[in-house]
Design a protein around this motif. Structure first.
Motif, mmCIF file in Angstrom:
data_model
loop_
_atom_site.group_PDB
_atom_site.id
_atom_site.type_symbol
_atom_site.label_atom_id
_atom_site.label_comp_id
_atom_site.label_asym_id
_atom_site.label_seq_id
_atom_site.Cartn_x
_atom_site.Cartn_y
_atom_site.Cartn_z
ATOM 1 N N ASP A 340 0.843 -1.189 0.000
ATOM 2 C CA ASP A 340 0.000 0.000 0.000
ATOM 3 C C ASP A 340 0.879 1.240 0.000
ATOM 4 O OD1 ASP A 340 0.953 -0.410 2.512
ATOM 5 O OD2 ASP A 340 -0.908 -0.024 3.570
ATOM 6 N N GLU A 343 -2.188 7.777 -0.921
ATOM 7 C CA GLU A 343 -2.998 8.245 -2.034
ATOM 8 C C GLU A 343 -2.741 9.721 -2.265
ATOM 9 O OE1 GLU A 343 -7.702 8.265 -3.371
ATOM 10 O OE2 GLU A 343 -7.144 8.207 -1.264
ATOM 11 N N VAL A 359 -9.136 2.778 -2.545
ATOM 12 C CA VAL A 359 -9.786 2.839 -1.237
ATOM 13 C C VAL A 359 -11.206 2.310 -1.383
ATOM 14 C CG1 VAL A 359 -10.455 4.336 0.645
ATOM 15 C CG2 VAL A 359 -8.388 4.829 -0.641
ATOM 16 N N GLN A 361 -15.073 1.162 -0.466
ATOM 17 C CA GLN A 361 -16.191 1.633 0.336
ATOM 18 C C GLN A 361 -16.387 0.698 1.524
ATOM 19 O OE1 GLN A 361 -17.830 4.387 -0.155
ATOM 20 N NE2 GLN A 361 -16.734 4.925 -2.037
ATOM 21 N N ALA A 362 -16.807 1.269 2.613
ATOM 22 C CA ALA A 362 -17.007 0.454 3.816
ATOM 23 C C ALA A 362 -18.134 -0.548 3.583
ATOM 24 C CB ALA A 362 -17.349 1.342 5.004
ATOM 25 N N SER A 430 -4.815 0.144 3.559
ATOM 26 C CA SER A 430 -5.108 0.893 4.775
ATOM 27 C C SER A 430 -5.867 2.159 4.410
ATOM 28 C CB SER A 430 -3.802 1.246 5.501
ATOM 29 O OG SER A 430 -3.051 0.079 5.780
ATOM 30 N N PRO A 431 -6.559 2.773 5.371
ATOM 31 C CA PRO A 431 -7.289 4.015 5.077
ATOM 32 C C PRO A 431 -6.361 5.084 4.512
ATOM 33 C CG PRO A 431 -7.940 3.136 7.208
ATOM 34 C CD PRO A 431 -6.788 2.304 6.752
ATOM 35 N N GLY A 432 -6.801 5.723 3.429
ATOM 36 C CA GLY A 432 -6.025 6.784 2.807
ATOM 37 C C GLY A 432 -4.911 6.318 1.910
ATOM 38 N N THR A 433 -4.852 5.018 1.601
ATOM 39 C CA THR A 433 -3.797 4.491 0.758
ATOM 40 C C THR A 433 -4.390 3.762 -0.436
ATOM 41 O OG1 THR A 433 -3.644 2.379 1.956
ATOM 42 C CG2 THR A 433 -2.271 4.201 2.740
#
Length: 634
Positions: A340, A343, A359, A361-362, A430-433
């Protein structure tokens, strides 16, 4: 300052400072020195030395050392031995300062000197480290000779310069929560020579406006490391007014990640001797000459190159699968490595064909799917990411070896949650990557990825946070089951009577023509069988199931060295041994038939190779002005 001795009021009658201030921390430190408790201070252990002068008038000419002490009292030498001996329970810790040791001995020799006025004038250096201090109060102005103040590892958000003694020469505020220099630069100590503000939260181009000779005329050393400063040109322009500045630390800031950072800073600050704890050499000054005049052309972006080399220790899982039957499935395996990366909001996603997954979606939470939904097993090995598999393929088909067919409908949200495919979180970024991947490779004893990707990033603050967190490298096995396409159904509706008659006539005509050609065909067939091989049937079209992904190994690669001056992080990720004796033996037997196998190991001497991946991440740094301009042109 209060010399501690009571809870609310000290021995000199001074009230205690509010909790969380520098004065309160100093008072607490003095209280822990026990300057008024045995063996220090005055008490029953040495009371004859401090009798009122009216009762000692006839002995004034006799030295006190020669007086006969009471049998219950201790001599000065004995008391000093109690505080100086390392084995004594009254001894100070080994890392205590020389000032603390002096005060303890003075409290034995002459405890009557320990008044507030003496203590205030005695201290030239105060170190209040990790004491939960949040406020620099006016109590510091009581120290008329204070030259060094260290307030690191506290919770200070701002410092009012009016509360600092004007005699300060060294001020260290490392590892606090300072967000602005405005209050500190209102009326700073004029004689300050060193200012340490590393590991704070300074952010914004306006911070450089407070780092000029107008505020710090005598500053020699400045440490601004590990903040969130981004404007290199503005920062250097302000620092160029500091005529006495010789030592500067800016590493750990986003502005230090651009390729031309060191060269531009050295060329702009001609008097600088040390930058980021590295001496500025005459060669560097020559190589980067003239770069300061091109500051407007230098783009504020960082460049990193990620290289992934060989992968070793991958087990050949295909030897454990049965031979495919006429109805399939045909099983294929491929292997790739993912990592990763941060971003960049300004980049185009189409520029990176290696992007495996962005990234995501949840997914629906457990509460939305039902409270009774079981959580994913921590040891699950195979998983199918929902984003990589069409939803149509999930319905009514087997998703992976551990999944049953999904029904057309469910009776409750709980049933739906139980039937959801288990997804290994290591297969997602990971979040933001963004998740990048090497190309798929077939199994080999040494899988050569030969992967190289250059990342150009404009978001320097997110990049710094990403380098502090590190990147996750994962080795993935992809298993795909292929099935022959089912032949079209022979069942068809009954034709009309007219169609039956026409078809019958056509068959009779074709039958007669077939009899005429039968003899000729037999001769040609015999010749073809002797002269050439019979032609094979055309290959059947295969239908592929959604891929089954298995994480073979995953680990974190630390990238913080890139923030402290290193230009390259090169590591061999070792995920341990995952190969088995059974699979290696079958692989050997298969390769021995094709004469590709090495000599088999001796029984009892089996030492399989661990799963490893070669990873390099390099931060581009220019070595000359010409190289900086060439990178800019690219």
């Amino acid at each position: 300052m209060e010399v501690p001795g009571g809870t609310k009021e000290g021995r000199s009658g001074t009230t205690e400072a509010p909790v969380g201030t520098v004065s309160a921390a100093v008072q607490e430190h003095l209280r822990q020195l026990c300057l008024h408790e045995f063996p220090c201070g005055a008490g029953s252990w040495n009371k004859s030395r401090f009798l009122p002068r009216a009762r000692r008038t006839w002995r004034e000419l006799t030295p006190r050392e020669e007086e006969a002490a009471s049998p219950a009292e201790e001599t000065v030498e004995d008391l000093l031995g109690l505080v100086c001996s390392p084995q004594s329970p009254w001894a100070l810790p080994e890392d205590s300062s020389a000032e603390d040791r002096f005060l303890r001995q003075l409290a034995i020799r002459n405890p009557l000197m320990l008044k507030d006025t003496f203590l205030h004038s005695y201290f030239r250096s105060l170190r209040v480290v990790d004491k939960q201090v949040s406020l620099v109060d006016r109590g510091l102005l009581k120290f008329p000779r204070l030259e060094e103040l260290v307030l690191s590892a506290n919770q200070i958000k701002e410092v009012a310069a009016a509360n600092l003694p004007p005699t300060l020469k060294v001020l260290e505020l490392y590892d606090n929560a300072i967000t602005s220099l405005e209050s500190l630069c209102a009326h700073p100590p004029p004689a300050l020579q060193h200012l340490g503000l590393g590991h704070n939260k300074l952010l914004g181009p306006q911070q450089s406006l407070y780092l000029t000779a107008e505020h710090w005329p005598n500053l020699v050393s400045l440490d601004l490391s590990f903040n969130d400063l981004m404007d290199l040109q503005g920062m250097v322009a302000s620092l160029s007014t500091l005529q006495r500045l010789r030592l500067l630390v800016l590493q750990g800031n986003p502005l230090a990640l651009v390729p031309y950072y060191r060269g531009f800073t050295i060329d702009s600050l001609a008097r600088l001797c040390v930058l980021d704890d590295v001496t500025v050499s005459p060669t560097e000054k020559y190589q980067f000459r003239g770069l300061r005049t091109r500051g407007d052309l230098l783009a504020p972006e960082a460049q990193l190159v990620v290289t992934i080399g060989n992968v070793k220790g991958v087990p050949d899982t295909s030897v454990l699968d049965p031979e495919p039957g006429p109805q399939g499935p045909i099983i294929t395996y491929s292997y790739y490595v993912t990592y990763d990366f941060v971003e960049d909001e300004g980049s185009e996603r189409d520029e990176f064909p290696e992007v495996l997954a962005e990234v995501f979606q949840a997914e629906p939470s457990q509460e939305q799917l039902g409270k009774g939904a079981p959580e994913q097993a921590a040891g699950s090995e195979e998983s199918v990411p929902m984003s990589l598999c069409p939803s149509a393929e999930l319905e009514g088909s087997t998703v992976s070896a551990g999944f049953s067919s999904l029904p057309r409908s469910t009776d409750s949200a709980q049933d739906l949650a139980q039937l959801r495919p288990r997804v290994d979180p290591r297969l997602f970024p990971s979040p933001g990557t963004v998740l990048f991947s090497t190309s798929r490779k077939p199994w080999a004893d040494v899988i050569s990825c030969s992967y190289e990707m250059q990342h150009t990033l404009r978001g320097l603050v997110p990049l710094k946070a990403f380098l502090l967190a590190g990147t996750t490298v994962t080795v993935v096995e992809e298993k795909i089951l292929s099935w022959p396409e089912a032949p079209p159904s022979t069942d068809s509706p009954l034709p009309a009577r007219k169609e039956k008659v026409e078809n019958k006539k056509e068959k009779e005509q074709k039958g007669q023509e077939g009899k005429d050609k039968a003899a000729k065909g037999k001769t040609e067939t015999a010749k073809d069988q002797k002269g050439s091989k019979k032609k094979r049937d055309p290959p059947k079209e295969l239908h592929q199931d959604p891929p089954i992904l298995k994480v073979l190994g995953s680990g974190l690669v630390a990238l913080e060295p890139l923030l402290v001056g290193e230009s390259l992080v090169s590591t061999l990720c070792n995920f341990g041994v995952i190969r088995t004796l059974e699979s290696d033996r079958l692989t050997f037997l298969r390769d021995s038939r094709s004469k590709k196998a090495k000599k088999w190991f001796v029984e009892g001497d089996y030492h399989p190779e661990p799963l490893t991946v070669e990873v390099q991440i390099q931060l581009t740094q220019c070595r000359s002005a010409e190289e900086a301009l060439r990178i800019l042109a690219l």
